[in-house]
Design an enzyme around this catalytic site. Structure first.
Site, PDB file in Angstrom:
ATOM      1  N   ASP A   9       0.825  -1.210   0.000  1.00 20.91           N
ATOM      2  CA  ASP A   9       0.000   0.000   0.000  1.00 20.91           C
ATOM      3  C   ASP A   9       0.862   1.264   0.000  1.00 20.91           C
ATOM      4  OD1 ASP A   9      -2.319   1.485   0.047  1.00 20.91           O
ATOM      5  OD2 ASP A   9      -2.513   1.427   2.233  1.00 20.91           O
ATOM      6  N   ASN A  40     -11.018  -2.832  -4.708  1.00 25.32           N
ATOM      7  CA  ASN A  40     -10.291  -1.880  -5.561  1.00 25.32           C
ATOM      8  C   ASN A  40     -10.997  -1.615  -6.901  1.00 25.32           C
ATOM      9  OD1 ASN A  40      -7.029  -2.987  -4.386  1.00 25.32           O
ATOM     10  ND2 ASN A  40      -8.155  -1.157  -3.804  1.00 25.32           N
TER      11      ASN A  40
HETATM   12  C1  IPE Z   1      -5.219  -2.555   0.338  1.00 25.44           C
HETATM   13  O1  IPE Z   1      -4.971  -1.233   0.061  1.00 25.44           O
HETATM   14  C2  IPE Z   1      -5.275  -3.357  -0.928  1.00 25.44           C
HETATM   15  C3  IPE Z   1      -4.006  -3.505  -1.623  1.00 25.44           C
HETATM   16  C4  IPE Z   1      -2.849  -3.045  -1.246  1.00 25.44           C
HETATM   17  C5  IPE Z   1      -4.075  -4.257  -2.848  1.00 25.44           C
HETATM   18  P1  IPE Z   1      -6.145  -0.160  -0.108  1.00 25.44           P
HETATM   19  O2  IPE Z   1      -5.480   1.127  -0.412  1.00 25.44           O
HETATM   20  O3  IPE Z   1      -7.146  -0.651  -1.083  1.00 25.44           O
HETATM   21  O4  IPE Z   1      -6.796  -0.157   1.350  1.00 25.44           O
HETATM   22  P2  IPE Z   1      -7.665   0.940   2.094  1.00 25.44           P
HETATM   23  O5  IPE Z   1      -8.716   1.398   1.132  1.00 25.44           O
HETATM   24  O6  IPE Z   1      -6.744   2.052   2.468  1.00 25.44           O
HETATM   25  O7  IPE Z   1      -8.206   0.239   3.297  1.00 25.44           O
HETATM   26  C1  IPE Z   2      -1.686   0.251  -3.296  1.00 24.28           C
HETATM   27  O1  IPE Z   2      -1.471   1.612  -3.350  1.00 24.28           O
HETATM   28  C2  IPE Z   2      -2.055  -0.334  -4.635  1.00 24.28           C
HETATM   29  C3  IPE Z   2      -3.406  -0.884  -4.704  1.00 24.28           C
HETATM   30  C4  IPE Z   2      -4.292  -0.799  -3.763  1.00 24.28           C
HETATM   31  C5  IPE Z   2      -3.774  -1.541  -5.932  1.00 24.28           C
HETATM   32  P1  IPE Z   2      -2.656   2.672  -3.302  1.00 24.28           P
HETATM   33  O2  IPE Z   2      -3.088   2.961  -4.695  1.00 24.28           O
HETATM   34  O3  IPE Z   2      -3.733   2.229  -2.393  1.00 24.28           O
HETATM   35  O4  IPE Z   2      -1.895   3.912  -2.708  1.00 24.28           O
HETATM   36  P2  IPE Z   2      -2.465   5.002  -1.690  1.00 24.28           P
HETATM   37  O5  IPE Z   2      -3.005   4.271  -0.513  1.00 24.28           O
HETATM   38  O6  IPE Z   2      -3.537   5.756  -2.431  1.00 24.28           O
HETATM   39  O7  IPE Z   2      -1.287   5.847  -1.362  1.00 24.28           O
HETATM   40 MG    MG Z   3      -4.079   2.518  -0.411  1.00 27.53          MG
END
Ligand code: IPE
Ligand code: IPE
Ligand code: MG
Length: 255
Positions: free
Chosen positions: A26, A74
């Protein structure tokens, strides 16, 4: 004895390495924002870093590395971003499979793979098939994965067997439920790492994480390198995993 990880990173042999490790990748979006780049650049940097994590975990002796790459939630992101993530997923295995092969890394997928677009599903099937004989470490990519969906899937499988008479209600126990998870042969994670400052599981391995140790860090995923991994393992080495019982020390004192 010191051995070396990627880029001559020295591995401390005193460290207790988890057999099964989960990583919630993340923070890609925030990483990009800090650099005034589009979110897609963060996802690209994140994918690069996965290759690095694989190498480091393989060198450390991790046997099962489960990475959270795309959750069932997602899909609620803008279509552009979802499309970019799907494209990156395909590219990753095109570009890096030979490196994963050199490292002896078997690739498997966990999640609702059947509902993915054909092209993506083929990448999963091909990747699993090509790598089936690699022995050093298993990389499990949780893609279109949700812990709740995994449980729903298990309940449906078990219910169908009860309905057909193959199982009775009394056969349902924790072991049977574990056997009906997506990859029942993969051990529950000993340690789950979540970078990016969030302190939640976000639907990752809900059943399997019952006794996982958790480790979080403010570092954003694309920056999460050997040093952070080592910090996580050092901390994990000191944990007293009691599983509801007493620590080894108290057990010995009580004798
Ligand atoms: C968790 O991250 C899912 C992945 C890293 C694939 P998210 O960015 O989707 O999680 P939330 O929304 O902050 O809980
Ligand atoms: C994790 O990074 C990737 C996925 C969830 C696919 P994010 O896209 O959630 O990154 P932040 O949380 O917005 O920084
Ligand atoms: Mg995230």
């Amino acid at each position: 004895m010191a051995i070396f990880g990627s880029k001559n990173n020295e591995i401390d042999s005193e460290i207790k390495v988890p057999v099964s490790l989960g990583v919630i990748m993340d923070g890609n979006g925030r990483w990009a924002k800090k650099r005034m780049l589009p979110r897609s650049a963060g996802h690209r940097a994140g994918a690069e870093n996965l290759k690095e994590l694989c190498r480091n975990c393989g060198n450390y002796g991790v046997k099962y590395l489960t990475v959270y790459a795309f959750s069932t939630e997602n899909w609620s992101r803008p279509k552009d971003e979802v499309d970019q993530l799907m494209k990156l997923f395909v590219e990753f295995f095109d570009r890096y499979d030979s490196e994963l092969e050199q490292e002896g890394i078997r690739v498997r997928f966990s999640g609702d793979i059947a509902s993915l677009p054909d092209e993506i599903r083929k990448v999963c099937e091909e990747g699993e098939r090509r790598s089936v004989n690699r022995k050093k470490m298993q990389l499990i990519v949780a893609f279109n994965y949700g812990g709740r969906r995994e449980l729903v899937n298990a309940v449906k499988n078990i219910s169908a067997k009860v309905k057909s008479g193959e199982l009775s209600v009394d056969d349902i126990d924790e072991n049977l439920i574990s056997q009906n998870m997506y990859l029942p042969d993969v051990p529950d994670p000993d340690l789950i790492i979540r970078p990016s400052g969030e302190k939640r599981l976000s639907n990752f391995l809900l059943w399997e994480s019952a006794y996982s140790e958790l480790w979080t860090s403010d570092c954003l995923w694309p920056d999460f390198g050997f040093e952070e991994l080592t910090n996580a393992f050092r901390d994990y080495s000191k944990r007293d995993r009691r599983y509801g019982g007493l620590s080894k020390e108290s057990n010995e004192k009580g004798k």
